[in-house]
Motif scaffolding. Sequence first.
Motif, PDB file in Angstrom:
ATOM      1  N   LEU A   5       0.821  -1.216   0.000  1.00 43.59           N
ATOM      2  CA  LEU A   5       0.000   0.000   0.000  1.00 43.59           C
ATOM      3  C   LEU A   5       0.858   1.270   0.000  1.00 43.59           C
ATOM      4  O   LEU A   5       0.351   2.365  -0.253  1.00 43.59           O
ATOM      5  N   ARG A   6       2.147   1.136   0.235  1.00 47.59           N
ATOM      6  CA  ARG A   6       3.026   2.313   0.258  1.00 47.59           C
ATOM      7  C   ARG A   6       3.007   3.056  -1.067  1.00 47.59           C
ATOM      8  O   ARG A   6       3.056   4.279  -1.106  1.00 47.59           O
ATOM      9  N   GLU A   7       2.923   2.330  -2.171  1.00 51.58           N
ATOM     10  CA  GLU A   7       2.907   2.966  -3.490  1.00 51.58           C
ATOM     11  C   GLU A   7       1.712   3.901  -3.655  1.00 51.58           C
ATOM     12  O   GLU A   7       1.809   4.926  -4.324  1.00 51.58           O
ATOM     13  N   LYS A   8       0.576   3.562  -3.052  1.00 52.89           N
ATOM     14  CA  LYS A   8      -0.617   4.414  -3.140  1.00 52.89           C
ATOM     15  C   LYS A   8      -0.578   5.554  -2.124  1.00 52.89           C
ATOM     16  O   LYS A   8      -1.081   6.640  -2.389  1.00 52.89           O
ATOM     17  N   LEU A   9      -0.013   5.278  -0.955  1.00 51.82           N
ATOM     18  CA  LEU A   9      -0.047   6.274   0.125  1.00 51.82           C
ATOM     19  C   LEU A   9       1.037   7.346   0.025  1.00 51.82           C
ATOM     20  O   LEU A   9       0.815   8.486   0.419  1.00 51.82           O
ATOM     21  N   ALA A  10       2.197   6.996  -0.480  1.00 52.96           N
ATOM     22  CA  ALA A  10       3.313   7.957  -0.532  1.00 52.96           C
ATOM     23  C   ALA A  10       2.949   9.247  -1.272  1.00 52.96           C
ATOM     24  O   ALA A  10       3.254  10.340  -0.784  1.00 52.96           O
ATOM     25  N   PRO A  11       2.245   9.200  -2.424  1.00 49.09           N
ATOM     26  CA  PRO A  11       1.888  10.456  -3.096  1.00 49.09           C
ATOM     27  C   PRO A  11       0.817  11.260  -2.347  1.00 49.09           C
ATOM     28  O   PRO A  11       0.605  12.428  -2.644  1.00 49.09           O
ATOM     29  N   LEU A  12       0.147  10.637  -1.366  1.00 49.20           N
ATOM     30  CA  LEU A  12      -0.930  11.318  -0.650  1.00 49.20           C
ATOM     31  C   LEU A  12      -0.475  11.970   0.654  1.00 49.20           C
ATOM     32  O   LEU A  12      -1.298  12.518   1.389  1.00 49.20           O
ATOM     33  N   VAL A  13       0.818  11.922   0.950  1.00 47.39           N
ATOM     34  CA  VAL A  13       1.334  12.555   2.174  1.00 47.39           C
ATOM     35  C   VAL A  13       1.041  14.047   2.119  1.00 47.39           C
ATOM     36  O   VAL A  13       1.280  14.709   1.109  1.00 47.39           O
ATOM     37  N   GLY A  14       0.464  14.564   3.194  1.00 45.64           N
ATOM     38  CA  GLY A  14       0.129  15.986   3.271  1.00 45.64           C
ATOM     39  C   GLY A  14      -1.277  16.318   2.796  1.00 45.64           C
ATOM     40  O   GLY A  14      -1.704  17.458   2.912  1.00 45.64           O
ATOM     41  N   ARG A  15      -1.994  15.334   2.264  1.00 47.70           N
ATOM     42  CA  ARG A  15      -3.375  15.550   1.804  1.00 47.70           C
ATOM     43  C   ARG A  15      -4.317  14.764   2.717  1.00 47.70           C
ATOM     44  O   ARG A  15      -3.935  13.747   3.290  1.00 47.70           O
ATOM     45  N   THR A  16      -5.540  15.229   2.858  1.00 48.97           N
ATOM     46  CA  THR A  16      -6.528  14.497   3.648  1.00 48.97           C
ATOM     47  C   THR A  16      -6.951  13.252   2.875  1.00 48.97           C
ATOM     48  O   THR A  16      -7.334  13.342   1.717  1.00 48.97           O
ATOM     49  N   VAL A  17      -6.864  12.086   3.551  1.00 55.17           N
ATOM     50  CA  VAL A  17      -7.186  10.821   2.902  1.00 55.17           C
ATOM     51  C   VAL A  17      -8.187  10.027   3.727  1.00 55.17           C
ATOM     52  O   VAL A  17      -8.364  10.265   4.926  1.00 55.17           O
ATOM     53  N   ALA A  18      -8.827   9.072   3.065  1.00 52.19           N
ATOM     54  CA  ALA A  18      -9.669   8.078   3.721  1.00 52.19           C
ATOM     55  C   ALA A  18      -9.248   6.722   3.187  1.00 52.19           C
ATOM     56  O   ALA A  18      -9.135   6.527   1.980  1.00 52.19           O
ATOM     57  N   ILE A  19      -8.974   5.783   4.097  1.00 50.56           N
ATOM     58  CA  ILE A  19      -8.532   4.446   3.725  1.00 50.56           C
ATOM     59  C   ILE A  19      -9.485   3.455   4.392  1.00 50.56           C
ATOM     60  O   ILE A  19      -9.584   3.401   5.614  1.00 50.56           O
ATOM     61  N   LEU A  20     -10.196   2.681   3.581  1.00 49.45           N
ATOM     62  CA  LEU A  20     -11.202   1.747   4.066  1.00 49.45           C
ATOM     63  C   LEU A  20     -10.714   0.321   3.870  1.00 49.45           C
ATOM     64  O   LEU A  20     -10.240  -0.034   2.788  1.00 49.45           O
ATOM     65  N   ARG A  21     -10.846  -0.510   4.913  1.00 50.00           N
ATOM     66  CA  ARG A  21     -10.488  -1.929   4.792  1.00 50.00           C
ATOM     67  C   ARG A  21     -11.765  -2.734   4.615  1.00 50.00           C
ATOM     68  O   ARG A  21     -12.705  -2.626   5.399  1.00 50.00           O
ATOM     69  N   LEU A  22     -11.775  -3.557   3.593  1.00 51.35           N
ATOM     70  CA  LEU A  22     -12.890  -4.463   3.324  1.00 51.35           C
ATOM     71  C   LEU A  22     -12.347  -5.877   3.192  1.00 51.35           C
ATOM     72  O   LEU A  22     -11.502  -6.144   2.345  1.00 51.35           O
ATOM     73  N   ASP A  23     -12.829  -6.776   4.027  1.00 53.26           N
ATOM     74  CA  ASP A  23     -12.415  -8.172   3.944  1.00 53.26           C
ATOM     75  C   ASP A  23     -13.342  -8.914   3.000  1.00 53.26           C
ATOM     76  O   ASP A  23     -14.565  -8.809   3.088  1.00 53.26           O
ATOM     77  N   GLY A  24     -12.759  -9.664   2.094  1.00 50.81           N
ATOM     78  CA  GLY A  24     -13.533 -10.445   1.129  1.00 50.81           C
ATOM     79  C   GLY A  24     -12.983 -11.850   1.029  1.00 50.81           C
ATOM     80  O   GLY A  24     -12.168 -12.282   1.840  1.00 50.81           O
ATOM     81  N   ARG A  25     -13.408 -12.548   0.018  1.00 47.28           N
ATOM     82  CA  ARG A  25     -12.959 -13.924  -0.169  1.00 47.28           C
ATOM     83  C   ARG A  25     -11.476 -14.020  -0.457  1.00 47.28           C
ATOM     84  O   ARG A  25     -10.813 -14.969  -0.072  1.00 47.28           O
TER      85      ARG A  25
END
Length: 85
Positions: free
Chosen positions: A54-74
């Motif tokens: 998930l670092r690849e997605k989060l690194a560009p979002l440093v300093g911006r307001t984010v929402a990260i949702l965890r969903l468990d699936g199959r």
Amino acid sequence: MFYESNTFKPISDPGPYHPQNLDETRGVPLRVFIKDDFCIAVFAWGMVAFPEELREKLAPLVGRTVAILRLDGRGGPAYHCRAIK
């Protein structure tokens, strides 16, 4: 008053929070780094541990307001990241 021991309990570092199913993390990540095969996102209110990929997605979002949702699936847990305007 005199006490034989310290009356104040020191605050211990509990480590990062690991989100469970349907947990949403909101805030402004101040820093993102890898530690012990986890992606650690540091917010003003604490640290959250995510999968390393998930670092690849989060690194560009440093300093911006984010929402990260965890969903468990199959197929296992999935994390949905988005920037909030």
